[in-house]
Design a protein around this motif. Structure first.
Motif, short mmCIF file in Angstrom:
data_model
loop_
_atom_site.label_atom_id
_atom_site.label_comp_id
_atom_site.label_asym_id
_atom_site.label_seq_id
_atom_site.Cartn_x
_atom_site.Cartn_y
_atom_site.Cartn_z
N LEU A 3 9.86 -7.96 0.81
CA LEU A 3 9.70 -9.36 0.44
C LEU A 3 10.35 -9.62 -0.90
O LEU A 3 9.94 -9.06 -1.93
N GLU A 4 11.36 -10.46 -0.90
CA GLU A 4 12.18 -10.70 -2.07
C GLU A 4 11.40 -11.40 -3.18
O GLU A 4 10.69 -12.38 -2.93
N ASP A 5 11.51 -10.87 -4.40
CA ASP A 5 10.88 -11.47 -5.59
C ASP A 5 9.36 -11.58 -5.47
O ASP A 5 8.75 -12.42 -6.14
N TRP A 6 8.75 -10.76 -4.64
CA TRP A 6 7.30 -10.87 -4.43
C TRP A 6 6.58 -9.66 -5.02
O TRP A 6 7.05 -8.53 -4.92
N GLY A 7 5.40 -9.94 -5.60
CA GLY A 7 4.61 -8.89 -6.22
C GLY A 7 3.53 -8.36 -5.32
O GLY A 7 3.74 -8.05 -4.15
N ALA A 64 8.98 -6.77 -5.98
CA ALA A 64 8.58 -6.88 -7.38
C ALA A 64 7.15 -6.41 -7.61
O ALA A 64 6.54 -6.74 -8.63
N ASP A 65 6.60 -5.62 -6.69
CA ASP A 65 5.22 -5.13 -6.83
C ASP A 65 5.13 -4.17 -8.01
O ASP A 65 5.77 -3.11 -8.00
N ASP A 66 4.33 -4.54 -9.03
CA ASP A 66 4.17 -3.66 -10.19
C ASP A 66 2.82 -2.96 -10.21
O ASP A 66 2.45 -2.32 -11.19
N ARG A 68 2.33 -22.31 -3.56
CA ARG A 68 2.18 -22.74 -4.95
C ARG A 68 3.54 -23.09 -5.54
O ARG A 68 4.58 -22.57 -5.12
N GLU A 69 3.50 -23.94 -6.53
CA GLU A 69 4.75 -24.39 -7.14
C GLU A 69 5.51 -23.25 -7.82
O GLU A 69 6.74 -23.30 -7.93
N ASP A 70 4.78 -22.23 -8.29
CA ASP A 70 5.44 -21.14 -8.98
C ASP A 70 5.87 -20.01 -8.04
O ASP A 70 6.33 -18.96 -8.49
N ALA A 71 5.72 -20.20 -6.72
CA ALA A 71 6.14 -19.18 -5.76
C ALA A 71 7.67 -19.06 -5.77
O ALA A 71 8.38 -20.07 -5.89
N PRO A 72 8.21 -17.85 -5.63
CA PRO A 72 9.66 -17.68 -5.57
C PRO A 72 10.25 -18.49 -4.42
O PRO A 72 9.64 -18.60 -3.35
N GLU A 73 11.41 -19.02 -4.62
CA GLU A 73 12.05 -19.86 -3.61
C GLU A 73 12.21 -19.10 -2.29
O GLU A 73 12.01 -19.66 -1.20
N ALA A 74 12.57 -17.81 -2.39
CA ALA A 74 12.79 -17.01 -1.19
C ALA A 74 11.52 -16.82 -0.36
O ALA A 74 11.59 -16.52 0.83
N ALA A 118 0.82 -1.20 0.00
CA ALA A 118 0.00 0.00 0.00
C ALA A 118 0.86 1.26 0.00
O ALA A 118 2.04 1.22 0.36
N ALA A 119 0.24 2.36 -0.39
CA ALA A 119 0.89 3.68 -0.34
C ALA A 119 0.13 4.57 0.62
O ALA A 119 -1.10 4.51 0.69
N ILE A 120 0.84 5.41 1.33
CA ILE A 120 0.19 6.29 2.30
C ILE A 120 -0.47 7.48 1.63
O ILE A 120 -1.33 8.14 2.20
N ASP A 121 -0.09 7.76 0.38
CA ASP A 121 -0.65 8.89 -0.36
C ASP A 121 -0.43 8.66 -1.85
O ASP A 121 0.40 7.83 -2.24
N SER A 122 -1.20 9.36 -2.66
CA SER A 122 -1.01 9.30 -4.11
C SER A 122 -1.63 10.53 -4.74
O SER A 122 -2.43 11.23 -4.12
N THR A 123 -1.23 10.80 -5.98
CA THR A 123 -1.79 11.91 -6.74
C THR A 123 -2.13 11.43 -8.15
O THR A 123 -1.57 10.43 -8.62
N VAL A 124 -3.03 12.14 -8.80
CA VAL A 124 -3.40 11.83 -10.18
C VAL A 124 -3.06 13.03 -11.05
O VAL A 124 -3.36 14.18 -10.70
N GLU A 125 -2.43 12.76 -12.19
CA GLU A 125 -2.04 13.83 -13.10
C GLU A 125 -3.24 14.69 -13.48
O GLU A 125 -4.30 14.18 -13.82
#
Length: 294
Positions: free
Chosen positions: A253-257, A208-210, A268-274, A177-184
């Motif tokens: 959290l390493e390699d986590w989205g 890795a959160d996109d 899950r099998e596709d979860a990052p090893e870390a 989460a973000a504590i604040d945000s703005t919109v153009e």
């Protein structure tokens, strides 16, 4: 007093109870849908309340868990694992439902975000307070041990509630989460208010959160013009408020989205090893455990 689940003539179904526990009464283990006095579009807003099997002498600690955008209390209970942990550790859990349409697309007015809830200035701060009050009236809750955790848009809501209603919480946590945000092209009309006291808070974020980037800025996955504040900005906000009095703990959290980092996904099998087997509910509860209101 024996608070076991032995069958009793005084046992009450939690979903129908509106008064505090009296001597001799015992509570049924399970998760119950409850309604508050707060209404949206003419309907009472609801939450789920999970009751564990045993109760400490001072009543149950209460962990309030806020789902992400376009999710539900039921889905958050299933994916977060907090109810299963509550049965092991002896605390109760409230899962409020955000506003939505026919129980779907539910989300929160975190002040700066998001959707209809923010556009219509829905009083979600008041609703979460009503959930806490309803739970306290329904069963024996230790009011000195009320905690709040939010995920994604629910994490943004947790930041807001923690800032505006600091005195009700013993500790808080957020994930993704973000504590604040703005919109153009729009004025920045909302910033988090100054909390009234120091508050222990834990911030978890996937590297890795996109969706809500750790470093802040525009979301690589969503071209919506919104720019998020960074995790560092949230840490500065709470450090400024807490000083040396209350802990601000940040865990990356390493390699986590953007998915909730619990066994529902990390096994899950596709979860990052870390991250294999990582359980955020346990991590957060271990952070909450020592804190109580004085």
């Amino acid at each position: 007093m024996n608070y076991s689940l032995a069958t009793s003539a005084f046992a009450l179904l939690l979903c129908s109870c509106q008064s505090p526990m009296r001597s001799g009464e015992q509570w049924q283990h399970g998760t119950y849908k409850r309604k508050t006095d707060i209404k949206f579009n003419g309907l009472s807003r609801s939450y789920l309340l999970h009751i564990p099997e045993t109760m400490p002498p001072n009543g149950w600690p209460l962990v309030v868990v806020l789902h992400g955008a376009f999710s539900t209390a039921k889905e958050m209970e299933r994916q977060s694992g907090f109810s299963a942990l509550a049965d092991q550790e002896g605390f109760s859990v409230a899962y409020p439902n955000g506003i939505g349409l026919f129980g779907q697309l539910q989300h929160w007015n975190a002040g700066h975000c998001c959707g209809k809830a923010a556009k219509d200035n829905v009083d979600d701060v008041g609703f979460i307070s009503a959930v806490i009050d309803n739970a306290v009236q329904a069963c024996p809750i230790d009011k000195n041990r009320i905690y709040l955790i939010g995920y994604s848009n629910g994490g943004m809501m947790a930041y807001r509630y923690a800032a505006e209603q600091t005195g009700r919480l013993a500790a808080a946590a957020v994930f993704a989460a973000a504590i604040d945000s703005t919109v153009e092209g729009e004025d920045d009309a909302w910033t988090p208010p100054q909390p009234t006291r120091p508050l222990p808070i834990m911030i978890l974020h996937g590297k890795a959160d996109d969706i809500v980037p750790l470093q802040g800025g525009a979301s690589p996955a969503k071209a919506n013009g919104r720019h998020y504040a960074s995790v560092a900005a949230a840490k500065r906000f709470w450090n400024s408020n807490n000083g040396t009095t209350a802990e601000v703990r940040v865990e990356f959290l390493e390699d986590w989205g953007h998915m909730w980092p619990g066994p529902w996904f990390t096994n899950r099998e596709d979860a990052p090893e870390a991250m294999r087997g990582y359980d955020a509910a346990k991590v957060i509860w271990n952070f909450f455990r020592p804190y109580r209101l004085l």
